[in-house]
Write a protein that holds these residues in place. Structure first.
Motif, mmCIF file in Angstrom:
data_model
loop_
_atom_site.group_PDB
_atom_site.id
_atom_site.type_symbol
_atom_site.label_atom_id
_atom_site.label_comp_id
_atom_site.label_asym_id
_atom_site.label_seq_id
_atom_site.Cartn_x
_atom_site.Cartn_y
_atom_site.Cartn_z
ATOM 1 N N TYR A 29 36.965 0.023 74.093
ATOM 2 C CA TYR A 29 35.557 0.324 74.302
ATOM 3 C C TYR A 29 34.741 -0.954 74.419
ATOM 4 O O TYR A 29 34.924 -1.893 73.644
ATOM 5 C CB TYR A 29 35.000 1.132 73.132
ATOM 6 N N CYS A 30 33.842 -0.947 75.360
ATOM 7 C CA CYS A 30 32.861 -2.009 75.499
ATOM 8 C C CYS A 30 31.598 -1.588 74.754
ATOM 9 O O CYS A 30 31.267 -0.392 74.718
ATOM 10 C CB CYS A 30 32.580 -2.200 76.989
ATOM 11 N N ALA A 31 30.892 -2.554 74.181
ATOM 12 C CA ALA A 31 29.682 -2.227 73.434
ATOM 13 C C ALA A 31 28.666 -3.350 73.572
ATOM 14 O O ALA A 31 29.036 -4.505 73.823
ATOM 15 C CB ALA A 31 30.017 -1.996 71.961
ATOM 16 N N ALA A 32 27.398 -2.991 73.389
ATOM 17 C CA ALA A 32 26.310 -3.971 73.472
ATOM 18 C C ALA A 32 25.507 -3.950 72.179
ATOM 19 O O ALA A 32 25.282 -2.894 71.590
ATOM 20 C CB ALA A 32 25.405 -3.651 74.652
ATOM 21 N N SER A 33 25.094 -5.129 71.760
ATOM 22 C CA SER A 33 24.351 -5.267 70.499
ATOM 23 C C SER A 33 23.072 -6.059 70.721
ATOM 24 O O SER A 33 23.020 -6.957 71.567
ATOM 25 C CB SER A 33 25.238 -5.976 69.473
ATOM 26 N N PHE A 34 22.059 -5.755 69.915
ATOM 27 C CA PHE A 34 20.831 -6.543 69.918
ATOM 28 C C PHE A 34 20.990 -7.797 69.080
ATOM 29 O O PHE A 34 20.099 -8.649 69.053
ATOM 30 C CB PHE A 34 19.673 -5.716 69.356
ATOM 31 N N ARG A 35 22.098 -7.913 68.392
ATOM 32 C CA ARG A 35 22.286 -9.009 67.471
ATOM 33 C C ARG A 35 23.379 -9.952 67.957
ATOM 34 O O ARG A 35 24.540 -9.567 68.116
ATOM 35 C CB ARG A 35 22.657 -8.464 66.089
ATOM 36 N N ALA A 36 23.018 -11.197 68.177
ATOM 37 C CA ALA A 36 24.009 -12.204 68.539
ATOM 38 C C ALA A 36 24.960 -12.390 67.366
ATOM 39 O O ALA A 36 24.534 -12.387 66.215
ATOM 40 C CB ALA A 36 23.319 -13.519 68.886
ATOM 41 N N GLY A 37 26.236 -12.526 67.659
ATOM 42 C CA GLY A 37 27.197 -12.735 66.585
ATOM 43 C C GLY A 37 27.678 -11.466 65.931
ATOM 44 O O GLY A 37 28.372 -11.505 64.914
ATOM 45 N N ALA A 38 27.328 -10.316 66.515
ATOM 46 C CA ALA A 38 27.747 -9.030 65.938
ATOM 47 C C ALA A 38 29.248 -8.849 66.111
ATOM 48 O O ALA A 38 29.776 -9.004 67.213
ATOM 49 C CB ALA A 38 26.993 -7.895 66.607
ATOM 50 N N THR A 39 29.926 -8.503 65.011
ATOM 51 C CA THR A 39 31.366 -8.264 65.076
ATOM 52 C C THR A 39 31.782 -6.977 64.383
ATOM 53 O O THR A 39 32.973 -6.672 64.326
ATOM 54 C CB THR A 39 32.158 -9.439 64.456
ATOM 55 N N SER A 40 30.836 -6.242 63.837
ATOM 56 C CA SER A 40 31.209 -4.980 63.208
ATOM 57 C C SER A 40 30.622 -3.815 63.994
ATOM 58 O O SER A 40 29.600 -3.945 64.671
ATOM 59 C CB SER A 40 30.747 -4.924 61.757
ATOM 60 N N ARG A 41 31.314 -2.697 63.889
ATOM 61 C CA ARG A 41 30.982 -1.531 64.698
ATOM 62 C C ARG A 41 29.533 -1.092 64.529
ATOM 63 O O ARG A 41 28.862 -0.739 65.496
ATOM 64 C CB ARG A 41 31.913 -0.396 64.270
ATOM 65 N N ASN A 42 29.027 -1.127 63.317
ATOM 66 C CA ASN A 42 27.676 -0.606 63.087
ATOM 67 C C ASN A 42 26.578 -1.540 63.561
ATOM 68 O O ASN A 42 25.391 -1.202 63.461
ATOM 69 C CB ASN A 42 27.482 -0.234 61.613
#
Length: 123
Positions: free
Chosen positions: A95-108
């Motif tokens: 799965y590809c995912a996008a985050s608002f947080r740089a450095g995010a490495t956890s699913r939530n």
């Protein structure tokens, strides 16, 4: 909203390679990081790799370090996962995912998800 579409999965023999792609569209300007996760049958979804959209930092799970490479093409709004030296234990839906947080490495920490692409590695 951010829409993510993965491609590039398939069946490969152990030791082979695949390259996954994830094309992003929609309100992508707020995205700070893109990541790849995987989920094998009966298992939790786990982190594989992530990249800050600036390209400054990349992150890898220990299980894929040295074999997988994440990259992004800002002009195409696409993130890639080059997977080399594949093992049967890499078999999963990716799965590809996008985050608002740089450095995010956890699913939530991830806000948007693609539909997933199947990777099967035969022994």
């Amino acid at each position: 909203q951010v829409q993510l579409v993965e491609s590039g999965g398939g069946l490969v023999q152990a030791g082979g390679s695949l390259r996954l792609s994830c094309a992003a569209s929609g309100r992508t300007s707020s995205r700070a990081a893109m990541g790849w996760f995987r989920q094998a049958p009966g298992m939790e979804r786990e982190f594989v790799s992530a990249i800050t959209w600036s390209g400054t930092n990349t992150y890898y799970a220990n299980s894929v370090k040295g074999r997988f490479t994440i990259s992004r093409d800002t002009a195409k709004n696409t993130v890639y996962l080059q997977m080399n030296s594949l093992k049967p234990e890499d078999t999963a839906v990716y799965y590809c995912a996008a985050s608002f947080r740089a450095g995010a490495t956890s699913r939530n920490e991830y806000n948007y998800w693609g539909q997933g692409t199947q990777v099967t590695v035969s022994s």
